[in-house]
Motif scaffolding. Structure first.
Motif, PDB file in Angstrom:
ATOM      1  N   LEU A 274      -3.659   0.465   2.155  1.00 29.68           N
ATOM      2  CA  LEU A 274      -2.710  -0.643   2.041  1.00 29.68           C
ATOM      3  C   LEU A 274      -1.323  -0.082   1.745  1.00 29.68           C
ATOM      4  O   LEU A 274      -0.855  -0.083   0.608  1.00 29.68           O
ATOM      5  N   ASN A 275      -0.678   0.390   2.790  1.00 27.61           N
ATOM      6  CA  ASN A 275       0.607   1.077   2.628  1.00 27.61           C
ATOM      7  C   ASN A 275       1.820   0.186   2.800  1.00 27.61           C
ATOM      8  O   ASN A 275       2.947   0.632   2.581  1.00 27.61           O
ATOM      9  N   ASP A 276       1.607  -1.056   3.215  1.00 28.16           N
ATOM     10  CA  ASP A 276       2.746  -1.934   3.487  1.00 28.16           C
ATOM     11  C   ASP A 276       2.351  -3.386   3.228  1.00 28.16           C
ATOM     12  O   ASP A 276       1.181  -3.694   2.955  1.00 28.16           O
ATOM     13  N   LEU A 277       3.349  -4.257   3.317  1.00 24.63           N
ATOM     14  CA  LEU A 277       3.124  -5.662   2.985  1.00 24.63           C
ATOM     15  C   LEU A 277       2.132  -6.315   3.939  1.00 24.63           C
ATOM     16  O   LEU A 277       1.272  -7.079   3.498  1.00 24.63           O
ATOM     17  N   LYS A 278       2.230  -6.040   5.221  1.00 21.72           N
ATOM     18  CA  LYS A 278       1.319  -6.696   6.162  1.00 21.72           C
ATOM     19  C   LYS A 278      -0.138  -6.335   5.876  1.00 21.72           C
ATOM     20  O   LYS A 278      -1.026  -7.188   5.977  1.00 21.72           O
ATOM     21  N   SER A 279      -0.382  -5.079   5.483  1.00 18.80           N
ATOM     22  CA  SER A 279      -1.749  -4.658   5.154  1.00 18.80           C
ATOM     23  C   SER A 279      -2.236  -5.338   3.876  1.00 18.80           C
ATOM     24  O   SER A 279      -3.394  -5.759   3.781  1.00 18.80           O
ATOM     25  N   LEU A 280      -1.344  -5.437   2.896  1.00 20.58           N
ATOM     26  CA  LEU A 280      -1.692  -6.090   1.641  1.00 20.58           C
ATOM     27  C   LEU A 280      -2.030  -7.556   1.867  1.00 20.58           C
ATOM     28  O   LEU A 280      -3.015  -8.076   1.321  1.00 20.58           O
ATOM     29  N   LEU A 281      -1.242  -8.240   2.702  1.00 22.59           N
ATOM     30  CA  LEU A 281      -1.486  -9.660   2.949  1.00 22.59           C
ATOM     31  C   LEU A 281      -2.717  -9.861   3.825  1.00 22.59           C
ATOM     32  O   LEU A 281      -3.414 -10.872   3.695  1.00 22.59           O
ATOM     33  N   TRP A 282      -2.994  -8.917   4.702  1.00 20.70           N
ATOM     34  CA  TRP A 282      -4.256  -8.977   5.454  1.00 20.70           C
ATOM     35  C   TRP A 282      -5.429  -8.942   4.477  1.00 20.70           C
ATOM     36  O   TRP A 282      -6.372  -9.739   4.591  1.00 20.70           O
ATOM     37  N   ALA A 283      -5.376  -8.039   3.494  1.00 30.68           N
ATOM     38  CA  ALA A 283      -6.444  -7.945   2.500  1.00 30.68           C
ATOM     39  C   ALA A 283      -6.524  -9.221   1.671  1.00 30.68           C
ATOM     40  O   ALA A 283      -7.617  -9.710   1.372  1.00 30.68           O
ATOM     41  N   ALA A 284      -5.380  -9.772   1.318  1.00 33.43           N
ATOM     42  CA  ALA A 284      -5.370 -11.010   0.536  1.00 33.43           C
ATOM     43  C   ALA A 284      -6.015 -12.141   1.315  1.00 33.43           C
ATOM     44  O   ALA A 284      -6.752 -12.957   0.756  1.00 33.43           O
ATOM     45  N   ASN A 285      -5.774 -12.197   2.609  1.00 33.93           N
ATOM     46  CA  ASN A 285      -6.378 -13.248   3.427  1.00 33.93           C
ATOM     47  C   ASN A 285      -7.892 -13.095   3.539  1.00 33.93           C
ATOM     48  O   ASN A 285      -8.597 -14.061   3.850  1.00 33.93           O
TER      49      ASN A 285
ATOM     50  N   LEU B  28       2.510  -1.949  -4.321  1.00 34.61           N
ATOM     51  CA  LEU B  28       2.285  -1.047  -3.193  1.00 34.61           C
ATOM     52  C   LEU B  28       2.436   0.440  -3.532  1.00 34.61           C
ATOM     53  O   LEU B  28       1.682   1.264  -2.987  1.00 34.61           O
ATOM     54  N   PRO B  29       3.351   0.844  -4.412  1.00 32.14           N
ATOM     55  CA  PRO B  29       3.430   2.277  -4.734  1.00 32.14           C
ATOM     56  C   PRO B  29       2.132   2.839  -5.316  1.00 32.14           C
ATOM     57  O   PRO B  29       1.870   4.041  -5.189  1.00 32.14           O
ATOM     58  N   TYR B  30       1.315   1.997  -5.947  1.00 31.29           N
ATOM     59  CA  TYR B  30       0.059   2.463  -6.541  1.00 31.29           C
ATOM     60  C   TYR B  30      -1.099   2.443  -5.543  1.00 31.29           C
ATOM     61  O   TYR B  30      -2.193   2.930  -5.846  1.00 31.29           O
ATOM     62  N   LEU B  31      -0.842   1.885  -4.368  1.00 32.51           N
ATOM     63  CA  LEU B  31      -1.856   1.827  -3.322  1.00 32.51           C
ATOM     64  C   LEU B  31      -1.571   2.808  -2.184  1.00 32.51           C
ATOM     65  O   LEU B  31      -2.493   3.186  -1.456  1.00 32.51           O
ATOM     66  N   LYS B  32      -0.346   3.209  -2.026  1.00 35.10           N
ATOM     67  CA  LYS B  32       0.069   4.010  -0.869  1.00 35.10           C
ATOM     68  C   LYS B  32      -0.780   5.262  -0.700  1.00 35.10           C
ATOM     69  O   LYS B  32      -0.928   6.068  -1.615  1.00 35.10           O
ATOM     70  N   ASP B  33      -1.361   5.384   0.486  1.00 34.47           N
ATOM     71  CA  ASP B  33      -2.161   6.547   0.893  1.00 34.47           C
ATOM     72  C   ASP B  33      -3.406   6.753   0.044  1.00 34.47           C
ATOM     73  O   ASP B  33      -3.964   7.853   0.006  1.00 34.47           O
ATOM     74  N   ARG B  34      -3.859   5.697  -0.634  1.00 34.18           N
ATOM     75  CA  ARG B  34      -5.098   5.787  -1.399  1.00 34.18           C
ATOM     76  C   ARG B  34      -6.171   4.914  -0.739  1.00 34.18           C
ATOM     77  O   ARG B  34      -5.925   3.722  -0.489  1.00 34.18           O
ATOM     78  N   PRO B  35      -7.335   5.464  -0.443  1.00 34.23           N
ATOM     79  CA  PRO B  35      -8.430   4.601   0.020  1.00 34.23           C
ATOM     80  C   PRO B  35      -8.676   3.508  -1.017  1.00 34.23           C
ATOM     81  O   PRO B  35      -8.593   3.751  -2.226  1.00 34.23           O
ATOM     82  N   VAL B  36      -8.944   2.297  -0.550  1.00 32.57           N
ATOM     83  CA  VAL B  36      -9.165   1.193  -1.475  1.00 32.57           C
ATOM     84  C   VAL B  36     -10.515   0.527  -1.217  1.00 32.57           C
ATOM     85  O   VAL B  36     -11.040   0.541  -0.101  1.00 32.57           O
TER      86      VAL B  36
END
Length: 301
Positions: free
Chosen positions: A99-110, A43-51
């Motif tokens: 993807l600034n937090d775990l819920k956003s990351l897991l949404w993307a994973a889903n 997450l530190p490498y994704l924070k506030d970065r468009p993905v």
């Protein structure tokens, strides 16, 4: 379907038994669990970065598509960044996920986003990347070993110039070296900095490396892709899986590991969490050790 609560929000996780990597018997559930385990490091490498995502709804043997705009059904709580452009007077908006937090990351994973590609800059300084990237990409009739040798030469050049670079495997056959910089240089300036050193490497090892833009003329050489340093272009995030046999991941490595001959397929979604427990985040200097690059920007051939 399974409903879980993550950071106060409900997430619907679907098709959990679907095989993402069929030959390895890696299901979507295992893939999502991988992201749970590595989230503190990723997450530190994704924070506030468009993905940008590469999605594989039916696993790596199915059809894939590249997605910039978030889908209409994205949750309202998902943070986004709008990139506005004009083409012949027509306004165009691309709405990127953050993807600034775990819920956003897991949404993307889903969403079966097997690959995550973040921008080189953050939304607060969107026109100023905070690292320069050297992408050593083996072409036909070359491989990881060629990229490894060139990366080590680049390291020696960096040492002579007093530059710190942090290597990672691409998860395929390449090596990517990130040089953290202060976020006050334009993309053009950062690209010129990378181009300068790529051309030094090309002039030193013309039989092994090239900056040639014509793909047909790159055979047998490692492509030194300084053109990745452009606003909106992306590279695979550290720790992100790749849609390849063995479920490899893009893995930060030490220069010592590269010297000893580390292999690109040594790291995968099943052993990376354990590696992180042992060695920690080898890439964290990318976020902490910002450097000035003024004196090299003006040296383009």
């Amino acid at each position: 379907m399974s409903i879980v609560v993550v950071e106060g929000e409900k997430l619907k996780l679907s098709n959990l038994s679907k095989k993402m990597w069929p030959d390895e018997n890696i299901t979507k559930a295992e893939f999502i669990n991988y992201y749970v385990k590595i989230a503190p490091f990723l997450l530190p490498y994704l924070k506030d970065r468009p993905v940008v995502f590469t999605r594989y709804p039916d696993g790596i043997k199915g059809k894939a598509f590249y997605q910039k705009n978030i889908p209409d059904y994205a949750p309202e709580w998902l943070k986004t960044y709008d990139e506005v452009s004009f083409n012949n007077g027509e306004k165009k908006i691309i709405r990127y996920a953050l993807l600034n937090d775990l819920k956003s990351l897991l949404w993307a994973a889903n969403q079966a986003s097997l690959e995550i590609h973040p921008w080189l800059s953050r939304i607060g300084t969107i026109d100023y990347p905070d690292f320069a990237v050297f992408d050593l990409d083996p072409m036909e009739n070359t491989g990881f070993e060629d990229a490894r040798q060139l990366a080590l030469v680049l390291k020696k050049i960096f040492d002579m110039e007093g530059i710190k670079g942090f290597p990672k495997t691409s998860g395929a056959t390449g090596i990517q070296i990130f040089v953290p910089v202060e976020p006050r240089y334009t993309y053009n300036e950062v690209r010129n900095f990378v181009e300068f050193f790529c051309r030094v490497l090309e002039k030193t090892f013309p039989e092994k490396s090239t900056t040639e833009r014509n793909v047909k003329n790159r055979e047998g050489k490692v492509y030194l892709d300084y053109l990745q340093n452009v606003k909106g272009k992306t590279l695979i995030a550290p720790y992100s899986p790749r849609p390849l046999p063995g479920a490899p991941v893009s893995a930060p490595v030490t220069w010592e590991e590269l010297e000893k001959g580390v292999l690109p397929d040594a790291f995968n979604i099943r052993n990376m969490p354990e590696r992180l427990k042992k060695v920690g985040d080898l890439f964290q200097g990318v976020l902490k050790e910002k450097q000035k690059i003024d004196k090299w920007i003006v040296k383009i051939f």
